[in-house]
Structures are given as structure tokens and as C-alpha cells.
Design a protein around this motif. Structure first.
Motif, short mmCIF file in Angstrom:
data_model
loop_
_atom_site.label_atom_id
_atom_site.label_comp_id
_atom_site.label_asym_id
_atom_site.label_seq_id
_atom_site.Cartn_x
_atom_site.Cartn_y
_atom_site.Cartn_z
N TYR A 58 0.80 -1.23 0.00
CA TYR A 58 0.00 0.00 0.00
C TYR A 58 0.84 1.28 0.00
O TYR A 58 0.39 2.30 -0.52
N ARG A 173 -4.93 5.32 7.41
CA ARG A 173 -4.38 4.74 6.18
C ARG A 173 -2.92 4.32 6.34
O ARG A 173 -2.52 3.27 5.82
N LEU A 177 -1.70 1.15 9.63
CA LEU A 177 -1.16 0.06 8.82
C LEU A 177 0.21 -0.35 9.35
O LEU A 177 0.48 -1.55 9.54
N TYR A 222 -9.54 1.13 3.52
CA TYR A 222 -8.25 1.79 3.37
C TYR A 222 -7.17 0.76 3.02
O TYR A 222 -6.32 1.01 2.17
N TRP A 223 -7.16 -0.34 3.73
CA TRP A 223 -6.20 -1.41 3.49
C TRP A 223 -6.69 -2.70 4.14
O TRP A 223 -7.59 -2.66 5.00
N GLN A 224 -6.15 -3.80 3.72
CA GLN A 224 -6.51 -5.11 4.26
C GLN A 224 -5.25 -5.87 4.64
O GLN A 224 -4.31 -5.95 3.84
N CYS A 228 -1.64 -7.51 2.39
CA CYS A 228 -0.23 -7.36 2.77
C CYS A 228 0.45 -8.72 2.88
O CYS A 228 1.57 -8.91 2.39
#
Length: 250
Positions: A58, A173, A177, A222-224, A228
Motif C-alpha cells: 500500500y 491509512r 497500517l 483503506y487497506w486489508q 499485505c
């Protein structure tokens, strides 16, 4: 009066200050023979390298690392990029971070009044698995806390500027993370964040359960965490199949 940390879970009750992991140094390279026999090594690294790889799914921060393969084992070496001179505010933020560690942990002030020595670290050696890759990883730990029955567990300490409506998204974000990656990889259960103002004054603290961080941002997409991990698995598959025995790479 010292700040006491309380659990947000009804399962445990935490009180008092956390224990700073400072005096017991574990040398990552000196792994015992029993450990090697029990576990077949495929990848040996410090957590810092895996942090970089997972975050790249990301974030596009530059980084580099050393790679060497010997007897089928891939070793990743930490390489630091050239750093520009720190500004005054950056030096202050660094100082505030160390100050928060002093505040949040017990036995962190020596008899002469000096605080935490940033040149000394406690390194935990962890065996884990990522996809098909068995990993032995060294990870620096900030401190540990304990339950009423004496069970100890690691805790990450972080600082951040107090959030405002226009800074929440960037925090979730990027910072969350990084917090999640660093803690998840080493099996750290909690992250304690100290929120400060622009003068470096601690405004409040928040204890985040590592496994809840991904849920906190899931609805916002936003992210998972799974993305990753899948990305890192592919990178390690490529790396392991590409590097040759007894050759060095950067």
C-alpha cells in the motif's frame, strides 16, 4: 502520579506501569542448537525487513535490504538508506517518543536520573510462518505488561499528534497500517498510543488490540491485512526462487 493503563477487555485487568525490556539483550545470531533442530529454517531476518515488504502493498516508501542464500536458507540483512539531517522539530518528536517510553514503563529511570538508553534493545527471537515460508525472525520489543495472574505479553509503544477531523484518514491509512504490520508479525497483542499536542504534551493514551486494528479500517476499505500478507508471500516466493547459493544481493 503515574498514568495507569486499564484494559478495554473484561477478560483481564491491567494496572500499574509496564515493564521496559531494556536489560536483557538477546543476540539474534546466537541461536541455540535445539532451536535449529526443532525448526527447519527457510528464511532468517529481522522484523524490520518484513515490515518493509508487507507495507509496500500500500505504501511506496523506498527501502533496500541485503540478501544471501546458504544451504537453502535465505538471510535478509537490514540496509539503511542515507538519511538527511533531522530538522529541529524532527529531533523534538524523537525526544518525545523516548519520553513517552519513560513515562509508560516502570524501572526506566536510573539512580542518576537518566532515562531509557536508546542504544540498548531487547530482541525477541520468534519462529513463524508466512504462506509456505518458515521464518525465524528477530524483533525488538518495547516493553511487556502482565495480567493479574502474572502472564506477561509484549506491548508496542507509539506516539502520534492528537487527531483532528482532517488528520484521521491519514492516521488510519498509514500509521495504523504500520502499527498493525509491526505488531502482527511478532504476535504483539496490544499497541499503546500516546497522543500529544504540538508542544509535546501528552494529551491522552489509547490501547489498541492488534487484532481489532484491521476491523477498525475494514469498512473504510483503506487497506486489508490479508493483501499485505499475500503480497509478502509472493515476494518471498520470487526471492527464494531467484537468488543463488552463496551469492550476495542488494
Amino acid at each position: 502520579m503515574h498514568k495507569k493503563f486499564k484494559s478495554t477487555s473484561s477478560e483481564y485487568t491491567f494496572c500499574g506501569k509496564m515493564h521496559y525490556c531494556q536489560l536483557h539483550i538477546c543476540y539474534f545470531g546466537m541461536l541455540c542448537l535445539e532451536f535449529l533442530i526443532m525448526y527447519t529454517l527457510l528464511l532468517q531476518t529481522y522484523r524490520n525487513n518484513l515490515n518493509k515488504i508487507l507495507a509496500t502493498a500500500y505504501l511506496k516508501d523506498p527501502w533496500k535490504m541485503g540478501v544471501h542464500k546458504r544451504n537453502g536458507v535465505v538471510y535478509l540483512d537490514v540496509h539503511k538508506l542515507p538519511e538527511r539531517p533531522q530538522s529541529e522539530i524532527e529531533r523534538r518528536r524523537c525526544f518525545w517518543g523516548y519520553s513517552f517510553e519513560n513515562l509508560a514503563t516502570e524501572n526506566s529511570i536510573d539512580e542518576d536520573g537518566s532515562g531509557i538508553d536508546a542504544n540498548v534493545e531487547y530482541c525477541s527471537v520468534i519462529k513463524t510462518k508466512l504462506g509456505a515460508h518458515r521464518i525465524v525472525m528477530g524483533a525488538e520489543m518495547d516493553c511487556c505488561d502482565s495480567t493479574d495472574d502474572g502472564r506477561r505479553f509484549y506491548v508496542e509503544l507509539k506516539t502520534s499528534r492528537e487527531l483532528e477531523y482532517h488528520t484521521v484518514e491519514k492516521f488510519e491509512r498509514e500509521k495504523l497500517l504500520r502499527f498493525w504490520i509491526q505488531s502482527f508479525l511478532a504476535g504483539v497483542s496490544y499497541v499503546v498510543v500516546g497522543f500529544r499536542n504540538d508542544a509535546g504534551v501528552l494529551i491522552r493514551t489509547e490501547r489498541l488490540r492488534t487484532k481489532d486494528i484491521t476491523q477498525k479500517v475494514k469498512a473504510k476499505n483503506y487497506w486489508q491485512g490479508g493483501v499485505c500478507l499475500a503480497f509478502a508471500d509472493e515476494v518471498l516466493c520470487w526471492l527464494y526462487g531467484t537468488v543463488k547459493e552463496n551469492e550476495d544481493y542488494v
